[in-house]
Design a protein around this motif. Sequence first.
Motif, PDB file in Angstrom:
ATOM      1  N   ALA A  44       0.814  -1.193   0.000  1.00 31.39           N
ATOM      2  CA  ALA A  44       0.000   0.000   0.000  1.00 31.39           C
ATOM      3  C   ALA A  44       0.857   1.256   0.000  1.00 31.39           C
ATOM      4  O   ALA A  44       0.452   2.304  -0.531  1.00 31.39           O
ATOM      5  N   SER A  45       2.065   1.171   0.518  1.00 31.35           N
ATOM      6  CA  SER A  45       2.958   2.317   0.579  1.00 31.35           C
ATOM      7  C   SER A  45       3.804   2.446  -0.682  1.00 31.35           C
ATOM      8  O   SER A  45       4.511   3.440  -0.848  1.00 31.35           O
ATOM      9  N   SER A  46       3.675   1.508  -1.597  1.00 32.04           N
ATOM     10  CA  SER A  46       4.470   1.522  -2.823  1.00 32.04           C
ATOM     11  C   SER A  46       3.579   1.949  -4.006  1.00 32.04           C
ATOM     12  O   SER A  46       2.410   2.253  -3.858  1.00 32.04           O
ATOM     13  N   ILE A  47       4.209   1.934  -5.225  1.00 33.60           N
ATOM     14  CA  ILE A  47       3.449   2.223  -6.450  1.00 33.60           C
ATOM     15  C   ILE A  47       2.757   0.939  -6.851  1.00 33.60           C
ATOM     16  O   ILE A  47       3.393  -0.035  -7.239  1.00 33.60           O
ATOM     17  N   HIS A  48       1.419   0.999  -6.757  1.00 33.20           N
ATOM     18  CA  HIS A  48       0.645  -0.216  -7.037  1.00 33.20           C
ATOM     19  C   HIS A  48      -0.598   0.186  -7.845  1.00 33.20           C
ATOM     20  O   HIS A  48      -1.234   1.220  -7.559  1.00 33.20           O
ATOM     21  N   PRO A  49      -0.988  -0.630  -8.840  1.00 32.01           N
ATOM     22  CA  PRO A  49      -2.143  -0.248  -9.679  1.00 32.01           C
ATOM     23  C   PRO A  49      -3.450  -0.117  -8.898  1.00 32.01           C
ATOM     24  O   PRO A  49      -4.273   0.756  -9.203  1.00 32.01           O
ATOM     25  N   GLU A  50      -3.666  -0.934  -7.914  1.00 33.03           N
ATOM     26  CA  GLU A  50      -4.893  -0.843  -7.140  1.00 33.03           C
ATOM     27  C   GLU A  50      -4.938   0.448  -6.324  1.00 33.03           C
ATOM     28  O   GLU A  50      -5.992   1.083  -6.181  1.00 33.03           O
ATOM     29  N   VAL A  51      -3.769   0.806  -5.780  1.00 37.74           N
ATOM     30  CA  VAL A  51      -3.695   2.071  -5.022  1.00 37.74           C
ATOM     31  C   VAL A  51      -3.993   3.254  -5.947  1.00 37.74           C
ATOM     32  O   VAL A  51      -4.773   4.156  -5.629  1.00 37.74           O
ATOM     33  N   GLU A  52      -3.345   3.236  -7.146  1.00 34.68           N
ATOM     34  CA  GLU A  52      -3.548   4.334  -8.101  1.00 34.68           C
ATOM     35  C   GLU A  52      -5.009   4.408  -8.557  1.00 34.68           C
ATOM     36  O   GLU A  52      -5.594   5.510  -8.638  1.00 34.68           O
ATOM     37  N   ASP A  53      -5.587   3.238  -8.812  1.00 39.14           N
ATOM     38  CA  ASP A  53      -6.967   3.208  -9.275  1.00 39.14           C
ATOM     39  C   ASP A  53      -7.925   3.763  -8.210  1.00 39.14           C
ATOM     40  O   ASP A  53      -8.818   4.561  -8.517  1.00 39.14           O
ATOM     41  N   MET A  54      -7.719   3.362  -6.982  1.00 39.36           N
ATOM     42  CA  MET A  54      -8.599   3.820  -5.899  1.00 39.36           C
ATOM     43  C   MET A  54      -8.436   5.316  -5.652  1.00 39.36           C
ATOM     44  O   MET A  54      -9.428   6.040  -5.448  1.00 39.36           O
ATOM     45  N   LEU A  55      -7.193   5.814  -5.729  1.00 43.22           N
ATOM     46  CA  LEU A  55      -6.978   7.254  -5.511  1.00 43.22           C
ATOM     47  C   LEU A  55      -7.623   8.083  -6.641  1.00 43.22           C
ATOM     48  O   LEU A  55      -8.229   9.135  -6.394  1.00 43.22           O
ATOM     49  N   ASN A  56      -7.434   7.579  -7.872  1.00 35.15           N
ATOM     50  CA  ASN A  56      -8.026   8.305  -8.998  1.00 35.15           C
ATOM     51  C   ASN A  56      -9.560   8.360  -8.890  1.00 35.15           C
ATOM     52  O   ASN A  56     -10.195   9.387  -9.164  1.00 35.15           O
ATOM     53  N   GLN A  57     -10.151   7.214  -8.508  1.00 31.50           N
ATOM     54  CA  GLN A  57     -11.613   7.184  -8.332  1.00 31.50           C
ATOM     55  C   GLN A  57     -12.056   8.156  -7.235  1.00 31.50           C
ATOM     56  O   GLN A  57     -13.053   8.885  -7.382  1.00 31.50           O
ATOM     57  N   ALA A  58     -11.309   8.160  -6.138  1.00 33.52           N
ATOM     58  CA  ALA A  58     -11.640   9.046  -5.024  1.00 33.52           C
ATOM     59  C   ALA A  58     -11.530  10.512  -5.436  1.00 33.52           C
ATOM     60  O   ALA A  58     -12.380  11.350  -5.084  1.00 33.52           O
ATOM     61  N   VAL A  59     -10.467  10.844  -6.195  1.00 34.75           N
ATOM     62  CA  VAL A  59     -10.290  12.222  -6.648  1.00 34.75           C
ATOM     63  C   VAL A  59     -11.447  12.630  -7.567  1.00 34.75           C
ATOM     64  O   VAL A  59     -12.009  13.718  -7.449  1.00 34.75           O
ATOM     65  N   GLY A  60     -11.814  11.708  -8.499  1.00 37.27           N
ATOM     66  CA  GLY A  60     -12.916  12.016  -9.419  1.00 37.27           C
ATOM     67  C   GLY A  60     -14.223  12.250  -8.683  1.00 37.27           C
ATOM     68  O   GLY A  60     -14.955  13.214  -8.959  1.00 37.27           O
ATOM     69  N   LYS A  61     -14.534  11.380  -7.721  1.00 38.52           N
ATOM     70  CA  LYS A  61     -15.766  11.533  -6.949  1.00 38.52           C
ATOM     71  C   LYS A  61     -15.762  12.816  -6.128  1.00 38.52           C
ATOM     72  O   LYS A  61     -16.780  13.521  -6.027  1.00 38.52           O
ATOM     73  N   TYR A  62     -14.573  13.100  -5.528  1.00 34.96           N
ATOM     74  CA  TYR A  62     -14.480  14.282  -4.683  1.00 34.96           C
ATOM     75  C   TYR A  62     -14.666  15.561  -5.501  1.00 34.96           C
ATOM     76  O   TYR A  62     -15.347  16.499  -5.074  1.00 34.96           O
ATOM     77  N   ILE A  63     -14.052  15.583  -6.689  1.00 43.01           N
ATOM     78  CA  ILE A  63     -14.192  16.766  -7.542  1.00 43.01           C
ATOM     79  C   ILE A  63     -15.654  16.958  -7.961  1.00 43.01           C
ATOM     80  O   ILE A  63     -16.196  18.074  -7.950  1.00 43.01           O
ATOM     81  N   LYS A  64     -16.310  15.844  -8.339  1.00 43.09           N
ATOM     82  CA  LYS A  64     -17.728  15.935  -8.719  1.00 43.09           C
ATOM     83  C   LYS A  64     -18.583  16.420  -7.571  1.00 43.09           C
ATOM     84  O   LYS A  64     -19.505  17.226  -7.751  1.00 43.09           O
ATOM     85  N   LYS A  65     -18.262  15.922  -6.357  1.00 45.72           N
ATOM     86  CA  LYS A  65     -19.026  16.335  -5.176  1.00 45.72           C
ATOM     87  C   LYS A  65     -18.866  17.836  -4.934  1.00 45.72           C
ATOM     88  O   LYS A  65     -19.837  18.542  -4.627  1.00 45.72           O
ATOM     89  N   LYS A  66     -17.586  18.291  -5.037  1.00 44.39           N
ATOM     90  CA  LYS A  66     -17.349  19.722  -4.829  1.00 44.39           C
ATOM     91  C   LYS A  66     -18.083  20.568  -5.889  1.00 44.39           C
ATOM     92  O   LYS A  66     -18.655  21.613  -5.562  1.00 44.39           O
ATOM     93  N   GLU A  67     -18.024  20.104  -7.139  1.00 48.67           N
ATOM     94  CA  GLU A  67     -18.724  20.830  -8.194  1.00 48.67           C
ATOM     95  C   GLU A  67     -20.232  20.845  -7.965  1.00 48.67           C
ATOM     96  O   GLU A  67     -20.903  21.866  -8.204  1.00 48.67           O
ATOM     97  N   HIS A  68     -20.753  19.717  -7.501  1.00 53.66           N
ATOM     98  CA  HIS A  68     -22.175  19.649  -7.208  1.00 53.66           C
ATOM     99  C   HIS A  68     -22.551  20.606  -6.080  1.00 53.66           C
ATOM    100  O   HIS A  68     -23.594  21.273  -6.135  1.00 53.66           O
ATOM    101  N   GLN A  69     -21.668  20.657  -5.045  1.00 54.98           N
ATOM    102  CA  GLN A  69     -21.921  21.570  -3.929  1.00 54.98           C
ATOM    103  C   GLN A  69     -21.859  23.027  -4.385  1.00 54.98           C
ATOM    104  O   GLN A  69     -22.605  23.881  -3.906  1.00 54.98           O
TER     105      GLN A  69
END
Length: 233
Positions: A44-69
């Motif tokens: 989890a502390s290294s460069i891993h595709p699952e970590v990158e995928d989850m972070l990207n999804q979280a960033v996308g959701k967070y940005i959409k949430k902020k835009e919605h707000q």
Amino acid sequence: MTNMLNPSFHVYYSKQLNQLPRSIKIDIWRRLTSQKYPLSLEQASSIHPEVEDMLNQAVGKYIKKKEHQKMKPITSNCETSLRQENEELCISKQVLEKKIEELLDLQEQYKSREVAMTKSLEESGEKVAQLSNSVAYFKSIIPDTKKALASAEKSIDLLENKCRHLEDVISAKDRKIIALVDQILSYTKYSDVTTEPETYSSNCERDLWAKRYRESEYDLEVQKKIHISGFGR
């Protein structure tokens, strides 16, 4: 527990991590190190595709949430603005409808006045035509009228001449009558007025003796003075 509250993502994911709040970072770290994602702390502390995928999804959701707000107040303001605009449009529509009604009334009044003016112009045209005809007629009879006036003046002159002639005739007759009366009076003056003549020299003398006869019927003195030769016998 300390590792859960202090996630140690790789520096490679700094861009994504800088866009996320701490609570989301902790939640992602917990999910990565739970049984669903069998990643070790080292993975989890290294460069891993699952970590990158989850972070990207979280960033996308967070940005959409902020835009919605951000959109919420904008949407609310838009709704309020649209509601106000709608109310203003309704008021404007009512005003316009009233103006249209007034314009239609004015149009009807204009049409009525136009019809009345057209009729008046037609009547005036007819009257002008009649007057023109009358003027033309009077102009046409002016020469005849002048001739008639000239003839009337001549007739008046003739009548005046006749009147003067008749006046002269009457005056002459009056003079003859006066002279005749003077003769009768002169004759009567020097004749015997108490004796009735056998014949009368004029009607005036006859009327005079008729008068004397009427007077003598009731006056004995008169009967004594005059000698009636048989008048009224």
